[in-house]
Design a protein around this motif. Structure first.
Motif, PDB file in Angstrom:
ATOM      1  N   VAL A  35       0.856  -1.186   0.000  1.00 33.50           N
ATOM      2  CA  VAL A  35       0.000   0.000   0.000  1.00 33.50           C
ATOM      3  C   VAL A  35       0.893   1.237   0.000  1.00 33.50           C
ATOM      4  N   LEU A  36       0.828   1.964  -1.095  1.00 31.40           N
ATOM      5  CA  LEU A  36       1.718   3.095  -1.309  1.00 31.40           C
ATOM      6  C   LEU A  36       1.335   4.309  -0.483  1.00 31.40           C
ATOM      7  N   VAL A  37       2.319   4.845   0.227  1.00 34.04           N
ATOM      8  CA  VAL A  37       2.173   6.115   0.933  1.00 34.04           C
ATOM      9  C   VAL A  37       2.561   7.200  -0.057  1.00 34.04           C
ATOM     10  N   ASN A  38       1.589   8.004  -0.450  1.00 29.98           N
ATOM     11  CA  ASN A  38       1.875   9.104  -1.376  1.00 29.98           C
ATOM     12  C   ASN A  38       1.584  10.414  -0.660  1.00 29.98           C
ATOM     13  N   PRO A  39       2.622  11.105  -0.180  1.00 32.54           N
ATOM     14  CA  PRO A  39       2.411  12.320   0.606  1.00 32.54           C
ATOM     15  C   PRO A  39       1.773  13.464  -0.201  1.00 32.54           C
ATOM     16  N   GLN A  40       1.805  13.372  -1.530  1.00 36.86           N
ATOM     17  CA  GLN A  40       1.213  14.424  -2.358  1.00 36.86           C
ATOM     18  C   GLN A  40      -0.271  14.212  -2.611  1.00 36.86           C
ATOM     19  N   LYS A  41      -0.791  13.065  -2.197  1.00 39.21           N
ATOM     20  CA  LYS A  41      -2.203  12.759  -2.415  1.00 39.21           C
ATOM     21  C   LYS A  41      -2.935  12.698  -1.089  1.00 39.21           C
ATOM     22  N   LYS A  42      -4.074  13.354  -1.028  1.00 40.77           N
ATOM     23  CA  LYS A  42      -4.924  13.257   0.160  1.00 40.77           C
ATOM     24  C   LYS A  42      -5.982  12.204  -0.138  1.00 40.77           C
ATOM     25  N   GLY A  43      -5.852  11.068   0.497  1.00 38.08           N
ATOM     26  CA  GLY A  43      -6.783   9.976   0.248  1.00 38.08           C
ATOM     27  C   GLY A  43      -8.033  10.080   1.105  1.00 38.08           C
ATOM     28  N   LEU A  44      -9.006   9.279   0.766  1.00 40.64           N
ATOM     29  CA  LEU A  44     -10.209   9.166   1.593  1.00 40.64           C
ATOM     30  C   LEU A  44      -9.832   8.532   2.930  1.00 40.64           C
ATOM     31  N   PHE A  45      -9.035   7.466   2.858  1.00 38.52           N
ATOM     32  CA  PHE A  45      -8.574   6.760   4.055  1.00 38.52           C
ATOM     33  C   PHE A  45      -7.089   7.026   4.256  1.00 38.52           C
ATOM     34  N   ASP A  46      -6.670   7.133   5.511  1.00 38.93           N
ATOM     35  CA  ASP A  46      -5.230   7.263   5.739  1.00 38.93           C
ATOM     36  C   ASP A  46      -4.587   5.889   5.543  1.00 38.93           C
ATOM     37  N   ILE A  47      -3.280   5.863   5.539  1.00 41.09           N
ATOM     38  CA  ILE A  47      -2.547   4.641   5.188  1.00 41.09           C
ATOM     39  C   ILE A  47      -2.858   3.488   6.146  1.00 41.09           C
ATOM     40  N   GLU A  48      -2.945   3.779   7.440  1.00 45.41           N
ATOM     41  CA  GLU A  48      -3.228   2.717   8.416  1.00 45.41           C
ATOM     42  C   GLU A  48      -4.618   2.134   8.185  1.00 45.41           C
ATOM     43  N   GLU A  49      -5.583   3.001   7.880  1.00 42.92           N
ATOM     44  CA  GLU A  49      -6.956   2.522   7.619  1.00 42.92           C
ATOM     45  C   GLU A  49      -6.986   1.629   6.378  1.00 42.92           C
ATOM     46  N   ARG A  50      -6.282   2.039   5.329  1.00 46.90           N
ATOM     47  CA  ARG A  50      -6.258   1.232   4.098  1.00 46.90           C
ATOM     48  C   ARG A  50      -5.647  -0.140   4.346  1.00 46.90           C
ATOM     49  N   VAL A  51      -4.544  -0.163   5.088  1.00 44.09           N
ATOM     50  CA  VAL A  51      -3.899  -1.443   5.402  1.00 44.09           C
ATOM     51  C   VAL A  51      -4.867  -2.335   6.170  1.00 44.09           C
ATOM     52  N   GLU A  52      -5.548  -1.794   7.166  1.00 46.40           N
ATOM     53  CA  GLU A  52      -6.483  -2.582   7.972  1.00 46.40           C
ATOM     54  C   GLU A  52      -7.675  -3.085   7.144  1.00 46.40           C
ATOM     55  N   LEU A  53      -8.202  -2.234   6.258  1.00 42.14           N
ATOM     56  CA  LEU A  53      -9.330  -2.651   5.409  1.00 42.14           C
ATOM     57  C   LEU A  53      -8.921  -3.793   4.481  1.00 42.14           C
ATOM     58  N   ILE A  54      -7.719  -3.713   3.943  1.00 42.96           N
ATOM     59  CA  ILE A  54      -7.247  -4.781   3.053  1.00 42.96           C
ATOM     60  C   ILE A  54      -7.012  -6.060   3.847  1.00 42.96           C
ATOM     61  N   LYS A  55      -6.431  -5.928   5.033  1.00 41.72           N
ATOM     62  CA  LYS A  55      -6.208  -7.112   5.880  1.00 41.72           C
ATOM     63  C   LYS A  55      -7.521  -7.838   6.162  1.00 41.72           C
ATOM     64  N   LYS A  56      -8.582  -7.068   6.443  1.00 41.31           N
ATOM     65  CA  LYS A  56      -9.901  -7.684   6.669  1.00 41.31           C
ATOM     66  C   LYS A  56     -10.383  -8.418   5.427  1.00 41.31           C
ATOM     67  N   ALA A  57     -10.181  -7.795   4.266  1.00 43.91           N
ATOM     68  CA  ALA A  57     -10.675  -8.371   3.013  1.00 43.91           C
ATOM     69  C   ALA A  57      -9.918  -9.639   2.606  1.00 43.91           C
ATOM     70  N   VAL A  58      -8.648  -9.771   3.027  1.00 49.40           N
ATOM     71  CA  VAL A  58      -7.836 -10.920   2.608  1.00 49.40           C
ATOM     72  C   VAL A  58      -7.564 -11.901   3.745  1.00 49.40           C
ATOM     73  N   LYS A  59      -8.266 -11.743   4.856  1.00 45.69           N
ATOM     74  CA  LYS A  59      -7.957 -12.547   6.049  1.00 45.69           C
ATOM     75  C   LYS A  59      -8.029 -14.057   5.805  1.00 45.69           C
ATOM     76  N   ASP A  60      -8.790 -14.481   4.818  1.00 45.75           N
ATOM     77  CA  ASP A  60      -8.924 -15.911   4.538  1.00 45.75           C
ATOM     78  C   ASP A  60      -7.940 -16.414   3.474  1.00 45.75           C
ATOM     79  N   ILE A  61      -7.010 -15.581   3.056  1.00 49.56           N
ATOM     80  CA  ILE A  61      -6.009 -15.995   2.062  1.00 49.56           C
ATOM     81  C   ILE A  61      -4.661 -16.054   2.786  1.00 49.56           C
ATOM     82  N   PRO A  62      -4.236 -17.258   3.156  1.00 47.96           N
ATOM     83  CA  PRO A  62      -3.085 -17.393   4.066  1.00 47.96           C
ATOM     84  C   PRO A  62      -1.745 -16.888   3.526  1.00 47.96           C
ATOM     85  N   ASN A  63      -1.541 -16.874   2.234  1.00 47.45           N
ATOM     86  CA  ASN A  63      -0.230 -16.488   1.706  1.00 47.45           C
ATOM     87  C   ASN A  63      -0.167 -15.022   1.258  1.00 47.45           C
TER      88      ASN A  63
END
Length: 160
Positions: A35-63
């Motif tokens: 998950v790319l941190v782009n300091p020039q872009k203001k995202g809807l979600f901050d970087i920590e939120e994006r990482v957590e949302l993706i982790k939830k979405a892929v929690k059943d994919i072990p690799n």
């Protein structure tokens, strides 16, 4: 062990992203969603939120692992001992940009390969930007983002 990195901003992750992640996880021993941190872009979600949302979405994919990074993608690949970049393509217009990026990455490190995966037909129209726009105007985003992500998108838009 064959490790690949699937980089992006994922703001938010869509079902198109998730499809590429699922398919790539079957091809590689380990897939790191970077998950790319782009300091020039203001995202809807901050970087920590994006990482957590993706982790939830892929929690059943072990690799699959999810991590944020900043700076050159090539340096992140070296940290992860990965030799392959996975990029999803929706249309020919995506290819031109991604092809140029793959040539630059190859120039920076000739040992790195880029693998292009075509979006599934049902996801070829999907982008994080379009999801945000639909949500901002009160449209239904069900089926566009993982179910675990939908409430976060709706709440974030409401609180803008």
């Amino acid at each position: 062990m064959r490790t690949a990195v699937y980089p992006g901003s994922f703001d938010p992750i869509t079902n198109g992203h998730l499809d590429i992640i699922k398919r790539s996880s079957k091809v590689f021993d380990e897939l790191v969603v970077g998950v790319l941190v782009n300091p020039q872009k203001k995202g809807l979600f901050d970087i920590e939120e994006r990482v957590e949302l993706i982790k939830k979405a892929v929690k059943d994919i072990p690799n699959v692992k999810v991590e944020s990074f900043s700076g050159l993608l090539i340096n992140f690949l070296r940290q992860k001992h990965a030799k392959v970049i996975v990029k999803g393509l929706r249309a020919v217009s995506d290819f031109e940009y991604e092809f140029q990026m793959s040539l630059m990455n190859s120039k920076l490190d000739p040992n790195i390969e880029t693998v292009f995966m075509m979006a599934s037909a049902g996801n070829s129209f999907l982008s994080s930007s379009s999801v945000k726009q639909v949500a901002m105007f009160g449209g239904c985003i069900q089926g566009l983002v993982p179910d675990s992500v939908m409430p976060a998108v709706i709440n974030k838009i409401k609180n803008l």
